[in-house]
Design an enzyme around this catalytic site. Structure first.
Site, PDB file in Angstrom:
ATOM      1  N   CYS A 180      68.074  30.717   0.060  1.00  0.00           N
ATOM      2  CA  CYS A 180      66.764  29.535   0.513  1.00  0.00           C
ATOM      3  C   CYS A 180      65.630  29.398  -0.095  1.00  0.00           C
ATOM      4  O   CYS A 180      64.747  28.846   0.594  1.00  0.00           O
ATOM      5  CB  CYS A 180      67.323  30.113   2.003  1.00  0.00           C
ATOM      6  SG  CYS A 180      68.875  30.634   2.347  1.00  0.00           S
ATOM      7  N   ASP A 181      65.660  30.593  -0.860  1.00  0.00           N
ATOM      8  CA  ASP A 181      63.655  30.193  -1.456  1.00  0.00           C
ATOM      9  C   ASP A 181      63.680  29.192  -2.153  1.00  0.00           C
ATOM     10  O   ASP A 181      62.745  28.536  -1.738  1.00  0.00           O
ATOM     11  CB  ASP A 181      63.210  31.562  -2.008  1.00  0.00           C
ATOM     12  CG  ASP A 181      63.224  32.846  -1.340  1.00  0.00           C
ATOM     13  OD1 ASP A 181      62.707  32.546   0.058  1.00  0.00           O
ATOM     14  OD2 ASP A 181      62.011  33.430  -1.703  1.00  0.00           O
ATOM     15  N   PRO A 182      63.942  29.453  -3.077  1.00  0.00           N
ATOM     16  CA  PRO A 182      64.061  27.613  -3.729  1.00  0.00           C
ATOM     17  C   PRO A 182      64.481  26.868  -3.366  1.00  0.00           C
ATOM     18  O   PRO A 182      63.634  25.944  -3.996  1.00  0.00           O
ATOM     19  CB  PRO A 182      64.736  28.151  -4.776  1.00  0.00           C
ATOM     20  CG  PRO A 182      66.231  29.132  -4.885  1.00  0.00           C
ATOM     21  CD  PRO A 182      65.399  29.891  -3.772  1.00  0.00           C
TER      22      PRO A 182
END
Lengths: 412, 408
Positions: A180-182
Site C-alpha cells: 500500500c505504500d507505493p
C-alpha cells in the site's frame, strides 16, 4: 538543483514546486511521481533522526551509511533533499519561508503533528494564500481510529485486503512488504494534481486529506460489492478470480525449484485454446469441465489436473506455448528474473546509474512510458544535497547566516 | 452537461472517454468521474466484460446487476459504439476529438485491429492524452500476449518475493491488485500529461504496464539494487517480516491480528498488554534481532495469549500501550467499522435495477471541491441520445440509422 535534469522543461509538471515533508515510503513516492513528471521536489529530513528507510539494508558496497541505502536510491529518486532539525523554531521558520515559495506541501505524519510543528494549514495559508497541503495519515485526520498506529506493512489489515489474501480454506497470509505504500504514493500524486487543477480553475488552494486506509480500500471493491449485494464475507481463495468469473485461474508448479506459471481462462475460446495446447486429454472432455459454469464448480479438481500437467514444463517455454494458443499465461518471476527478463530489459524498467559518491548501482527508471516526455532518473538524494541551492539561492540567506545555521545544527 | 459535472468538482470541465473493460481502465476513469470530470464510458454492443463478471445479487447473472461494474463506473455517462464497424469507428473518433483524455485497457493487438491506436486517435485530436493501461504495456516481447490481472501481478515478482509459503504457490491478494496499481499510475501520469500539455507541445500516449509499475516501485525499490550488486535475493517466507519479530499475522479467538513490533518500546508495550508473562523476559527475546532469530519459538508463546482474546480487544489493548498491532478486519468488519461510518466513507446510490446500493466512497477528500460517487453506473447505452445527440449533434434520424446498423 542536481536532482532535476535540464530536460525537466519538457516535462508536464515543469514549474511546480513541492515541499515534501513525507517520510519513509508513501510520502517520498508522492514526491517521486511528481518529480518524474517534471516538478521540483524538495524533501525535508534531518540527521537528528534518520529516516527509517535510509537505515534499511542493502547498502552500496556493503558500507552502512544513510547516503548509501540502495532502497532509498530507488524509492526516493526524483526527490531533492535538505536537512533541517524541525524541533528548532528557526528550522520551522525556514520551512515556512520555503512553503511560501512552493505550490504544494506533502506530509504523511500522524494527525496533529503539523499543528505541533506550527505548520498547520492555516499557518501555511497565511504564508501563501493558495498553498495546497496534502496530508496522508494512515486512517484520516478525524474519526475514532485517527491515531491508530500502523506501518505500511500492516495498514492493509484495516482495509479488508489482508483478510482476502491467503490459501483457499486457510487464514490470511501476510503480504510481506508494504504494497500500500507505493500504491498510496502514486495514487497520492493524482490527489495532488486534482487540487492543482482546482487551483488553476479557481485560484483556491486547499488542504487535501488522503486517508491511506480509504485509498487502499478501493482495492477491495469486488469483495465489498459481494458483501453489499449478497451479505457474503469473502475469505482467502488462493489465486482464484476475485469474482469467481474464470476457471482455471491460478498459479501452477513448473519444472525447477520454485518455478511457477500463472494461467487464467475467462472464455470458452480460451478454454478451447488450452485444450488444443494440451492436445486434448480425455479428462478435459468430461462433463465436469464442459462449460464455464461446470469448470467453476469443479475448480479444485480442474486446478489439480492442470497442475499435474504443468509440472513437467519449463515455465517460460510453457507460457510461450500457451500464448501461441491464445491462453493468458505468463511465468511467475522472482527478483533475479526481473533484472534479466527480456520484457523488462526491452522497456528499460531497471537502469544502471552512477551515484555521485562514485559507485554504479541499479534502480528503477521511468516505469510509465510517455510518447512526448522522458524523465531522466537519477538516484535518490544524499542527505542535504540541495542545502546550498535551497538556502542560498532560493531563500537568499547570506553566507554568514547560512554558516551559522549549519554550525548551530538548525540545518542538520 | 448533467450530474456531477454541473456540481463543480475539482475536475469539472475535463472530458474523459473511458474505453476500458473490467477493472484497470474503468477504475482509473472512475477516479476522474469521482472528482467531477465528464466521463463518457464507451462500450461495445456486448457491454463491458465486468457486466458478466458479477458479483450478482443471488448469483443470478444480469448485465445491469454486476457489482463489479457498478463499483467502477459510478458518475459516468454510458454509450454504446461498435468500433468494429467502420461507421462505429468513425463515430468513436468524433467523440475522441472532443475529449481531453482517452483511458483504455484493451490488449494492443485489439487496439491495432480496431485501428484505434494512439496514432489513429492523435490524427483527429493532437491534444488528447491517451492512457493505455494493460498487463504488460505497449512495447516489449510480451506486449502482444493475452493476459489479465493475475498474469501481470505474478510477472511483477510480488508473489514470488512477498506472498505465500516457501515451496507453495505464490499468492496475489484476493483482488485485482495489479489492475488497481496500474489504474492509479494511469491516473497520476495521465492527468499530469493533460495538466501540462501546453508545456510539452500537446497530447501524448501514456503507456502503463501494470506488471512493470509493481515490479519497479514495489519490488524494485528494496530488492533490485541489492541483487544487481551482490547477486543475492530473497523469497517469500510465509511468515511476515524476517528482520523483526513479532511481525506476522496470528490467529486469535475470533479471527486474526497483525502482530507487529519494530521498536523496542513497542515490544515492551506488547509485553504489558499481555500482562508481562514470564517467558517474555527470556534472553532469547531481548531485542528485535534475537527475537527475529527465535521467531519460531516466540510465535507459539504469543499465540497462546492471542487465542484467549478477541481481535478488537487485542487491538485496543496493544494500541493503548503504543504498539502498531491491528485487527485483521474482514470485509464485513470494515463495512461496519465505526471509524469509517463516522467519517462518512461509504455512499449509497439508487440504481434502477439494483435499488439502493452501498458502495465505497471518495478515495481522498478535497474540502474545496468535494468528490465521490453520487450517480449510479450507467445502463448499457443509457446516454446514447444525450451524448450522440447533444454532444456530437447527431439528429434523431441519424441516430436511428446508427441503431438500425447496430452501431449504437
Amino acid at each position: 538543483m542536481p536532482s532535476v535534469s535540464p530536460s525537466a522543461k519538457t516535462l508536464p509538471l515543469a514549474g511546480i514546486r513541492v515541499l515534501n515533508l513525507g517520510w519513509v515510503w508513501a510520502g517520498p513516492v508522492v514526491g517521486q511521481t511528481l518529480a518524474f513528471l517534471g516538478a521540483e521536489v524538495i524533501k525535508v529530513e534531518s540527521r537528528t533522526r534518520f529516516d527509517l528507510l535510509r537505515t534499511l539494508p542493502p547498502f552500496a558496497e556493503g558500507i552502512v551509511d544513510p547516503d548509501r541505502c540502495l532502497f532509498n536510491h530507488a524509492a526516493w529518486a526524483g526527490n531533492g533533499s535538505i536537512t533541517l532539525d524541525l524541533r528548532q523554531a528557526e528550522a520551522i521558520e525556514l520551512v515556512g519561508r520555503l512553503a511560501a515559495l512552493s505550490d504544494v506541501v506533502v506530509e504523511n505524519f500522524g494527525p496533529g503533528v503539523m499543528e505541533r510543528f506550527g505548520l498547520s494549514y492555516d499557518v501555511l495559508r497565511a504564508l501563501k494564500q493558495d498553498i495546497i497541503l496534502f496530508s496522508m495519515p494512515a486512517a484520516g485526520l478525524d474519526g475514532p481510529l485517527k491515531d491508530v498506529r500502523t506501518y505500511g506493512l500492516s495498514l492493509a489489515s484495516l482495509t479488508g485486503l489482508d483478510s482476502l489474501t491467503g490459501y483457499k480454506g486457510g487464514g490470511p497470509v501476510p503480504m510481506e512488504n508494504a504494497f500500500c505504500d507505493p500504491f498510496a504514493g502514486i495514487f497520492g500524486a493524482f490527489g495532488v494534481l486534482t487540487a492543482l487543477h482546482h487551483r488553476r480553475r479557481t485560484g483556491e488552494g486547499q488542504h487535501v486529506e488522503f486517508s491511506q486506509q480509504e485509498a487502499a480500500m478501493q482495492m477491495i471493491a469486488p469483495a465489498f460489492m459481494d458483501y453489499t449485494l449478497n451479505g457474503r464475507v469473502a475469505e482467502p481463495c488462493g489465486n482464484e478470480h476475485p469474482t469467481r468469473a474464470a476457471a482455471p485461474h491460478a498459479v501452477f508448479r513448473c519444472r525447477g525449484e520454485d518455478r511457477w506459471i500463472s494461467i487464467a481462462v475467462s472464455s470458452d475460446e480460451e478454454w478451447a485454446g488450452l485444450v488444443a495446447a494440451m492436445e486434448g486429454p480425455s479428462w478435459m472432455r468430461e462433463p465436469a469441465f464442459a462449460t464455464a459454469g461446470a469448470r467453476l464448480e469443479h475448480i479444485d479438481a480442474l486446478h489439480e489436473r492442470l497442475g499435474a500437467w504443468t509440472t513437467a514444463f519449463d515455465d517460460r517455454e510453457l507460457a510461450e506455448h500457451l500464448q501461441r494458443h491464445g491462453v493468458a499465461a505468463a511465468p511467475v518471476l522472482n527478483v533475479a528474473d526481473l533484472l534479466h527478463d527480456p520484457h523488462y530489459r526491452a522497456r528499460g524498467t531497471f537502469i544502471e546509474v552512477r551515484h555521485p559518491l562514485g559507485f554504479r548501482e541499479t534502480i528503477y527508471g521511468s516505469y510509465v512510458k510517455m510518447s512526448r516526455s522522458t524523465p531522466q532518473v537519477c538516484p535518490g538524494p544524499s542527505m542535504g544535497q540541495d542545502n546550498d541551492y535551497v538556502f542560498r539561492e532560493l531563500l537568499g540567506l547570506s553566507e554568514a547566516r547560512y554558516r551559522d545555521l549549519i554550525e548551530r545544527k538548525v540545518i542538520y | 452537461m448533467s450530474g456531477v459535472a454541473g456540481r463543480g468538482g475539482a475536475l469539472s470541465g475535463v472530458r474523459v472517454v473511458d474505453f476500458g473493460q473490467m477493472v484497470s481502465g474503468p477504475w482509473c476513469a472512475k477516479l476522474f468521474a469521482d472528482y467531477g470530470a465528464d466521463v463518457i464510458k464507451v462500450e461495445l454492443p456486448g457491454g463491458d466484460a465486468a457486466r458478466r463478471a458479477g458479483p450478482f445479487p443471488g448469483d443470478k447473472p444480469h448485465p445491469e446487476k454486476s457489482g463489479l461494474f457498478f463499483a467502477h463506473n459510478t458518475n459516468k455517462r454510458g454509450v454504446v459504439c461498435d468500433v468494429t464497424q467502420e461507421a462505429g469507428r468513425e463515430l468513436f473518433l468524433r467523440l475522441a476529438a472532443k475529449a481531453d483524455l482517452l483511458i483504455e485497457n484493451n490488449l494492443p493487438p485489439r487496439t491495432r485491429a480496431w485501428k484505434l491506436r494512439y496514432e489513429d486517435v492523435a490524427v483527429v485530436n493532437p491534444d488528447i492524452v491517451m492512457v493505455s493501461i494493460t498487463p504488460f504495456g505497449q512495447s516489449g516481447p510480451y506486449s502482444d500476449w493475452n493476459a489479465c490481472d493475475l498474469n501481470a501481478f505474478h510477472l511483477s515478482g510480488a508473489g514470488s518475493r512477498y506472498c505465500g509459503r516457501p515451496g507453495e504457490m505464490p499468492l496475489e491478494h484476493g483482488t485485482f491488485s495489479a489492475d488497481y496499481f496500474g489504474g492509479a499510475a494511469g491516473a497520476a501520469w495521465g492527468f499530469a500529461a493533460f495538466f501540462g500539455r501546453h508545456l510539452v507541445g500537446g497530447g501524448q500516449h501514456v503507456d502503463v504496464s501494470c506488471a512493470e509499475a509493481i515490479a519497479a516501485t514495489f519490488i524494485g525499490g528494496q530488492n533490485i539494487g541489492g541483487y544487481a550488486q551482490d547477486g543475492r535475493f530473497d523469497r517469500r517466507t510465509g511468515v511476515g517480516m524476517s528482520q523483526a519479530a513479532p511481525a506476522t499475522i496470528l490467529p486469535c479467538r475470533d479471527g486474526h491480528v497483525w502482530m507487529l513490533t519494530i521498536e523496542q518500546g513497542q515490544w515492551q508495550g506488547l509485553c504489558r498488554a499481555m500482562g508481562n508473562p514470564e517467558w517474555a523476559s527470556l534472553e532469547m527475546f531481548n531485542d528485535r534481532q534475537v527475537r527475529a532469530e527465535n521467531a519460531d519459538i516466540l510465535y507459539p508463546f504469543i499465540r497462546e495469549w492471542t487465542m484467549q482474546h478477541d481481535k478488537m480487544e487485542i487491538m485496543e489493548k496493544c494500541q493503548a500501550e503504543g504498539c502498531p498491532i491491528t485487527a485483521v478486519y474482514t470485509v464485513e468488519e470494515v463495512a461496519r467499522q465505526p471509524h469509517l461510518a463516522e467519517r462518512g466513507y461509504f455512499a449509497t446510490i439508487d440504481h434502477s435495477e439494483l435499488g439502493p446500493v452501498r458502495t465505497l466512497g471518495a478515495p481522498f477528500r478535497l474540502p474545496a471541491s468535494p468528490g465521490g460517487p453520487n450517480r449510479a453506473a450507467p445502463l448499457l447505452g443509457e446516454h446514447n441520445d444525450e451524448v450522440w445527440g447533444e454532444l456530437l449533434g447527431l439528429s434523431a434520424s441519424e441516430r436511428a440509422h446508427l441503431r438500425a446498423q447496430r452501431i449504437i
